[in-house]
Design an enzyme around this catalytic site. Structure first.
Site, PDB file in Angstrom:
ATOM      1  N   HIS A 191      34.770  49.376  20.553  1.00 53.63           N
ATOM      2  CA  HIS A 191      33.381  48.930  20.414  1.00 53.63           C
ATOM      3  C   HIS A 191      33.230  47.924  19.277  1.00 53.63           C
ATOM      4  O   HIS A 191      32.466  46.975  19.360  1.00 53.63           O
ATOM      5  CB  HIS A 191      32.467  50.118  20.112  1.00 53.63           C
ATOM      6  CG  HIS A 191      32.172  50.952  21.311  1.00 53.63           C
ATOM      7  ND1 HIS A 191      31.997  50.404  22.551  1.00 53.63           N
ATOM      8  CD2 HIS A 191      31.999  52.286  21.460  1.00 53.63           C
ATOM      9  CE1 HIS A 191      31.747  51.370  23.407  1.00 53.63           C
ATOM     10  NE2 HIS A 191      31.750  52.523  22.770  1.00 53.63           N
ATOM     11  N   ARG A 298      27.365  45.050  36.581  1.00 56.74           N
ATOM     12  CA  ARG A 298      28.083  46.331  36.691  1.00 56.74           C
ATOM     13  C   ARG A 298      27.054  47.456  36.594  1.00 56.74           C
ATOM     14  O   ARG A 298      26.259  47.460  35.650  1.00 56.74           O
ATOM     15  CB  ARG A 298      29.075  46.490  35.546  1.00 56.74           C
ATOM     16  CG  ARG A 298      30.286  45.582  35.601  1.00 56.74           C
ATOM     17  CD  ARG A 298      31.210  45.922  34.435  1.00 56.74           C
ATOM     18  NE  ARG A 298      32.521  45.311  34.559  1.00 56.74           N
ATOM     19  CZ  ARG A 298      32.893  44.199  33.928  1.00 56.74           C
ATOM     20  NH1 ARG A 298      32.049  43.577  33.141  1.00 56.74           N
ATOM     21  NH2 ARG A 298      34.114  43.715  34.088  1.00 56.74           N
ATOM     22  N   ARG A 334      26.860  44.939  41.775  1.00 56.21           N
ATOM     23  CA  ARG A 334      28.045  45.624  42.289  1.00 56.21           C
ATOM     24  C   ARG A 334      27.746  47.115  42.385  1.00 56.21           C
ATOM     25  O   ARG A 334      27.248  47.715  41.436  1.00 56.21           O
ATOM     26  CB  ARG A 334      29.233  45.416  41.363  1.00 56.21           C
ATOM     27  CG  ARG A 334      30.455  46.178  41.862  1.00 56.21           C
ATOM     28  CD  ARG A 334      31.649  45.988  40.995  1.00 56.21           C
ATOM     29  NE  ARG A 334      31.527  46.706  39.739  1.00 56.21           N
ATOM     30  CZ  ARG A 334      32.430  46.629  38.772  1.00 56.21           C
ATOM     31  NH1 ARG A 334      33.470  45.848  38.910  1.00 56.21           N
ATOM     32  NH2 ARG A 334      32.272  47.303  37.663  1.00 56.21           N
ATOM     33  N   GLU A 433      40.218  42.843  44.518  1.00 63.52           N
ATOM     34  CA  GLU A 433      40.886  43.238  43.275  1.00 63.52           C
ATOM     35  C   GLU A 433      42.080  44.151  43.532  1.00 63.52           C
ATOM     36  O   GLU A 433      42.660  44.702  42.612  1.00 63.52           O
ATOM     37  CB  GLU A 433      39.892  43.875  42.301  1.00 63.52           C
ATOM     38  CG  GLU A 433      38.966  44.908  42.885  1.00 63.52           C
ATOM     39  CD  GLU A 433      37.919  45.417  41.878  1.00 63.52           C
ATOM     40  OE1 GLU A 433      38.023  45.122  40.681  1.00 63.52           O
ATOM     41  OE2 GLU A 433      37.002  46.122  42.320  1.00 63.52           O
ATOM     42  N   ASN A 456      40.649  41.532  36.579  1.00 67.32           N
ATOM     43  CA  ASN A 456      41.020  42.590  35.620  1.00 67.32           C
ATOM     44  C   ASN A 456      41.849  43.649  36.338  1.00 67.32           C
ATOM     45  O   ASN A 456      42.860  44.125  35.819  1.00 67.32           O
ATOM     46  CB  ASN A 456      39.772  43.254  35.027  1.00 67.32           C
ATOM     47  CG  ASN A 456      38.881  42.259  34.319  1.00 67.32           C
ATOM     48  OD1 ASN A 456      39.311  41.147  34.033  1.00 67.32           O
ATOM     49  ND2 ASN A 456      37.654  42.644  34.050  1.00 67.32           N
ATOM     50  N   ASP A 457      41.420  44.007  37.544  1.00 68.67           N
ATOM     51  CA  ASP A 457      42.172  44.982  38.321  1.00 68.67           C
ATOM     52  C   ASP A 457      43.281  44.334  39.141  1.00 68.67           C
ATOM     53  O   ASP A 457      44.376  44.875  39.237  1.00 68.67           O
ATOM     54  CB  ASP A 457      41.230  45.754  39.254  1.00 68.67           C
ATOM     55  CG  ASP A 457      40.531  46.884  38.511  1.00 68.67           C
ATOM     56  OD1 ASP A 457      41.217  47.603  37.771  1.00 68.67           O
ATOM     57  OD2 ASP A 457      39.303  47.009  38.640  1.00 68.67           O
ATOM     58  N   ARG A 467      46.009  48.285  32.762  1.00 68.95           N
ATOM     59  CA  ARG A 467      45.242  47.343  31.956  1.00 68.95           C
ATOM     60  C   ARG A 467      44.809  47.922  30.611  1.00 68.95           C
ATOM     61  O   ARG A 467      44.395  47.195  29.716  1.00 68.95           O
ATOM     62  CB  ARG A 467      44.019  46.842  32.743  1.00 68.95           C
ATOM     63  CG  ARG A 467      42.952  47.853  33.002  1.00 68.95           C
ATOM     64  CD  ARG A 467      41.948  47.362  34.032  1.00 68.95           C
ATOM     65  NE  ARG A 467      40.650  47.043  33.471  1.00 68.95           N
ATOM     66  CZ  ARG A 467      39.557  46.795  34.183  1.00 68.95           C
ATOM     67  NH1 ARG A 467      39.605  46.785  35.501  1.00 68.95           N
ATOM     68  NH2 ARG A 467      38.424  46.533  33.609  1.00 68.95           N
ATOM     69  N   CYS A 504      34.948  37.232  38.935  1.00 66.62           N
ATOM     70  CA  CYS A 504      34.165  37.850  37.858  1.00 66.62           C
ATOM     71  C   CYS A 504      35.057  38.599  36.882  1.00 66.62           C
ATOM     72  O   CYS A 504      34.569  39.246  35.969  1.00 66.62           O
ATOM     73  CB  CYS A 504      33.094  38.758  38.446  1.00 66.62           C
ATOM     74  SG  CYS A 504      33.764  40.057  39.489  1.00 66.62           S
TER      75      CYS A 504
END
Ligand code: PEP
Ligand code: MG
Length: 576
Positions: A191, A298, A334, A433, A456-457, A467, A504
């Site tokens: 974070h 998301r 999504r 993905e 990303n995936d 990842r 994305c």
């Protein structure tokens, strides 16, 4: 002059004096108490909880106003810790049994909680240790009557050096007084690192020994691009970096000058530059940074930090707000992408050996059609308020897409029978993905109105690299030839079928990879809002034919490293 290598958490170069924060040690003594003192100790504890609650809510409001709701929401998890009945009852019952001061009991209970959480094999829950620690220290400070050491009190511009920074420490920093920060521990996705990016200040984390080497007051160079910290640099290095810092300042101004201009190449080829969001409140940041629309909304964050499930009305209100705010520009919602690294406590999912390969995303939604339909109905109802589209995550083959569309049809039918209006022509996309989807993109294109590539995936699945695992992070290469070939195949299949294709995943926001993606024919680039000005600027500096030639050359290279280096150099040439 000493060089420390860490992890580049937020980019940029800053030169300035170090301000070192030592570890905040809190010594808690163990003092016996008499039975008649117990009510007073309970009262002390309750007051500390109330004060902490007030402090967090104030901080949350301040952060919400200064940095947006995305960051402010992090403190919801802190508030939940304060309401934890088990924790509170544990402290009170031990107080009655052990008859020692409540500060000591509380610090022991916190240690126990942290020890339990540390053993859990779940990255998301492990991350919650930082939240528990953060709140625990606040409560303890009140129990001990200690004043909070405030980063918000800093007057001059400094580089903060700390062993670790809690999210609330980072949030309390003012951009006016903190120009960068360096920590001993931490990774790219904590974070704290995410907040540095939102604050748009450079950060290097995980240096291991920054607080050992830096006393405070010395001049530091923080290179957030390379993840490097230079302590007391010599004159030559200082000169080099001063020039670099100046150059970067000029470059950032240039980027900002392009943010509201159209995303168009030198030879008049238009592309769409959109933003990724997780919370409706981010719409203001999306507009500020010059995005056209939202390429990825998301929705799993809806389900986090709460014990119950969101209702259809809650979904609807959020989508309606975003649709209205962004109208006439499009917003791609999504559907729920639960699982993998996005763990939601409400569902009490069984432990899986391979959560990224397990019961996640569309697989989970298809198994829970009523829950899935609730979200689909909300999206459909909100579709009359703007330009909403929807897409499904983790599609691995045509059957899933057909099945999801069948449930969508049922949702439409339910609304129709109740005469609730919705956009019957709503565009429905598939995220690509999973390698099987990338390879069979031509088949999937028959059932989708658009594609959005989730790199990303896609990268983790095609290269077999988790990842979230730092040990294999060196293998996680967006520019790996296998990834580029899959992307090329997806774009070609989409275009042959006459449907547009966006991206994305984080790769879309990387300017050097964007050159290749543009050359491969990508229609839409969607990324975190902060990256948009730079990407737009880059796209406006290049022609489509130049990008096509770069893509062709990149495809002839053999390794991800060669391709990354090649595109980096080409980008440098373009930005010169
Ligand atoms: C992706 O996988 O690239 C993506 C955009 O989805 P997420 O990061 O939410 O899995
Ligand atoms: Mg994904």
């Amino acid at each position: 002059m000493i060089k420390l290598q860490g992890i580049a958490a937020a980019s940029g170069i800053v030169i300035g004096p170090a301000y070192r924060i030592g570890k905040e040690e809190m010594v808690v003594s163990k003092d016996p108490i008499r039975e008649e003192e117990i009510p007073l100790q309970i009262q002390l504890f309750e007051e500390a909880l109330i004060k902490t609650r007030r402090e967090i809510i104030d901080l949350q409001k301040k952060i919400g106003a200064e940095m947006g709701q995305d960051e402010a929401q992090i403190f919801d998890a802190h508030l939940l810790v304060l309401e934890d009945r088990m924790l509170i009852e544990d402290v009170i019952s031990r107080l009655k049994k052990d008859r020692v001061n409540v500060a000591f009991i509380f610090s022991e209970v916190m240690k126990k909680y942290i020890a339990v959480f540390s053993k859990i094999e779940d990255e998301y829950l492990k991350e919650r240790i930082a939240d528990i620690n953060d709140v625990g220290r606040r409560i303890l400070r009140h129990l001990l009557g200690k004043e909070r050491r405030g980063l918000s009190d800093l007057k001059e511009k400094v580089i903060v050096v700390a062993h670790d920074l809690s999210p609330s420490d980072t949030a309390a920093m003012h951009k006016q007084s903190v120009s960068a920060f360096v920590t001993d521990v931490g990774g790219k996705t904590t974070h704290t690192a995410i907040m540095a990016k939102s604050l748009e200040i450079p950060a290097v984390v995980g240096t291991a020994e920054a607080t050992l080497r830096i006393k405070g007051g010395e001049i530091l160079i923080v290179d957030g691009n390379l993840g490097m910290v230079i302590i007391s640099p010599d004159e030559t290095t200082l000169q080099e970096y001063r020039q670099e810092e100046e150059k970067q300042r000029g470059i950032i101004e240039k980027f900002w000058s392009a943010k509201d201009l159209p995303a168009i190449t030198r030879d008049q080829h238009h592309v769409v530059v959109n933003a990724n969001i997780e919370f409706p409140e981010e719409v203001s940041s999306v507009k500020l940074h010059g995005a056209k629309g939202i390429g990825l909304y998301r929705t799993e964050f809806f389900y986090m930090n709460r014990k119950d499930l969101p209702t259809e009305e809650e979904h609807y209100e959020a989508y309606k707000y975003v649709a209205k705010e962004m109208n006439p520009h499009s917003v791609i919602v999504r559907t729920l992408d639960l699982g993998g690294d996005k763990f939601l406590s409400q569902f009490a999912l069984p432990h899986e050996m391979e959560p990224f390969l397990g019961w996640r995303a569309i697989r989970f939604c298809l198994a829970r059609p009523e829950m899935f339909k609730l979200q689909l109905r909300a999206i459909l109802r909100a579709s009359v308020h703007g330009n909403l589209k929807l897409m499904y995550p983790m599609i691995s083959g045509i059957e899933e897409l057909i099945q999801a569309n069948k449930i969508l049809k049922e949702a439409k039918q339910e609304l129709r029978s109740k005469q609730i209006p919705f956009n019957d022509e709503i565009k429905v996309g598939a995220m690509i993905e999973v390698p099987s989807a990338a390879i069979t993109a031509d088949i999937l294109a028959k059932e989708a109105n658009f594609f959005s590539i989730g790199t990303n995936d896609l990268i983790q699945y095609s290269l077999a690299v988790d990842r979230a695992n730092e040990k294999v992070a060196y293998l996680y290469e967006p520019a790996h030839p296998a990834v580029l070939r899959l992307i090329k195949n997806i774009i070609e299949a989409a275009h042959s079928a006459g449907i547009p294709v966006g991206m994305c995943g984080e790769m879309a926001g990387d300017p050097s990879f964007a050159l290749v993606l543009l050359g491969l024919g990508l229609d839409e680039f969607s990324m975190p809002p902060q990256v948009i000005p730079e990407l737009k600027y880059v796209l406006r500096q290049i022609s489509l034919s130049q990008a096509q030639e770069i893509a062709q050359e990149a495809l002839c290279l053999s390794t991800g490293k060669e391709i990354a280096e090649f595109t980096r150099l080409r980008l440098k040439g373009i930005l010169r």
